[in-house]
Enzyme design. Sequence first.
Site, PDB file in Angstrom:
ATOM      1  N   THR A 131      86.725 -20.525 -50.036  1.00 11.75           N
ATOM      2  CA  THR A 131      87.503 -20.418 -48.787  1.00 11.75           C
ATOM      3  C   THR A 131      88.022 -21.810 -48.467  1.00 11.75           C
ATOM      4  OG1 THR A 131      86.036 -18.660 -48.009  1.00 11.75           O
ATOM      5  CG2 THR A 131      87.474 -19.699 -46.381  1.00 11.75           C
ATOM      6  N   LYS A 206      91.976 -14.657 -45.233  1.00  6.64           N
ATOM      7  CA  LYS A 206      90.525 -14.896 -45.158  1.00  6.64           C
ATOM      8  C   LYS A 206      90.180 -15.617 -43.845  1.00  6.64           C
ATOM      9  CE  LYS A 206      86.210 -15.970 -46.329  1.00  6.64           C
ATOM     10  NZ  LYS A 206      85.091 -15.123 -46.653  1.00  6.64           N
ATOM     11  N   LYS A 274      83.487 -24.970 -41.215  1.00  2.00           N
ATOM     12  CA  LYS A 274      84.683 -25.372 -41.974  1.00  2.00           C
ATOM     13  C   LYS A 274      85.788 -24.321 -41.858  1.00  2.00           C
ATOM     14  CE  LYS A 274      84.370 -23.975 -46.082  1.00  2.00           C
ATOM     15  NZ  LYS A 274      84.625 -22.788 -46.873  1.00  2.00           N
TER      16      LYS A 274
END
Length: 390
Positions: A131, A206, A274
């Site tokens: 990701t 995502k 993150k």
Amino acid sequence: EGRVRQLEAQKSPCRPDACRGGMTHEERTSMPVNSHSKIAFVGTGIMGSAIAGHILDAGYDVTVTNRTKAKAEGLLARGAAWADTPAEAAKDADVVFTMVGYPTDVEDVYLSTDGLIRVAKRGAWLIDLTTSSPQLARDIHDAAEVEDKHAFDCPVTGGQKGAEDGTLTLIVGASEEEAAPVLPILETFSSKIMYFDQPGGGQTAKLCNQVSLASCMVGYADALALAEQAGIDQRQVLELMANGTGGSGASKALAPKALDGDYKPGFMVEHLRKDIALALQRAEDLDVAMPGAETAFTLFDMLCQIGGSRMGTQALSLLYSDEATGAAAGLDWSLLNPEDYGAGDGCGCDHEHGDGCCGGHGEGHGHGEGDCCGGHGHGEGGCCHHHGEA
Ligand code: NAP
């Protein structure tokens, strides 16, 4: 960025008759990927080791590498080959998967002088499962095209369990047609594949999933704190939510772990932090307000500061508990830097420290006046508002 620009400067449009390196577009997209294809896998952590295991089980010749070799031992025992570096793993590979931690790791693995863009074979497929940043995915796609390689972003969802069961959902930053040559390999570890048709599209989709996940987590953690303080059974409330409209995948999979006091990762707090930061950055670029994500960022950032970064994300619930419970799980509230969270006592919750961020029930939380997510806003200040505007 400099390296990407350099490569972009050399870039010519990929027309059937005008591809670089003497290969036509048809030749490049028809590079055979079959059961004899060599696969390289970079990053054998929680997710990568399980995913690489499925590719291995499907009979492919797999070479793995990881920063810490010990995390690849299980795969080596099952027949994978070892390479000391991503460059060495990739040099003969037809398909290279990467599943590293952060955009900086992705950039290093792809764009450094001995990165995949340079060292992988011409015609190779480079598929990033991490990701990561949508812009970086676009840069990598474009740089690969210049070098006659195919690269697309393919983050995943489904968690450690989905990786272990081979039932991940793949979020592809390419069209179905573009990704078709590698479909048999993707199918070894997934049960659903969604195509978002453009480089970086997988990463953006995502991140949308992650902001929703983060808010769902804050939602169930709020609910369970209220239940506990009201003296009603938390597990019964969870069951109610599962049968009503208040439940979510997060409350189903993660809340029971928190109630059991199981804070092992799964999915690490520092990775969700993150993801939310990347989403907030993207939202800022697009001038979109995401108050839920702002709140979640503040909480997960705080959890990282007090020692929870490598715990599973379900450790969010510890922010609602008292200090002793947090300390028993390994958190240390004295590590919190109050400056990062607005005035005075830390997170801006108007609570006494030592009572947990969202806990300290009845300790002056100041509803209606306090600003629970106060003043952090991923470096720009402000909670639940659009960077100083709303
Ligand atoms: P992880 O266990 O930390 O795995 C990442 C692995 O990449 C680590 O083993 C790390 O090495 C290795 N690595 C990093 N940089 C490298 C480099 N330059 N060369 C070689 N190896 C390198 O994390 P994870 O949970 O598998 O997650 C990986 C990614 O998937 C993250 O971006 C995460 O956000 C995403 N994700 C995770 C989940 C989940 O449920 N866990 C679900 C979906 C997506 P070391 O062993 O030395 O640290």
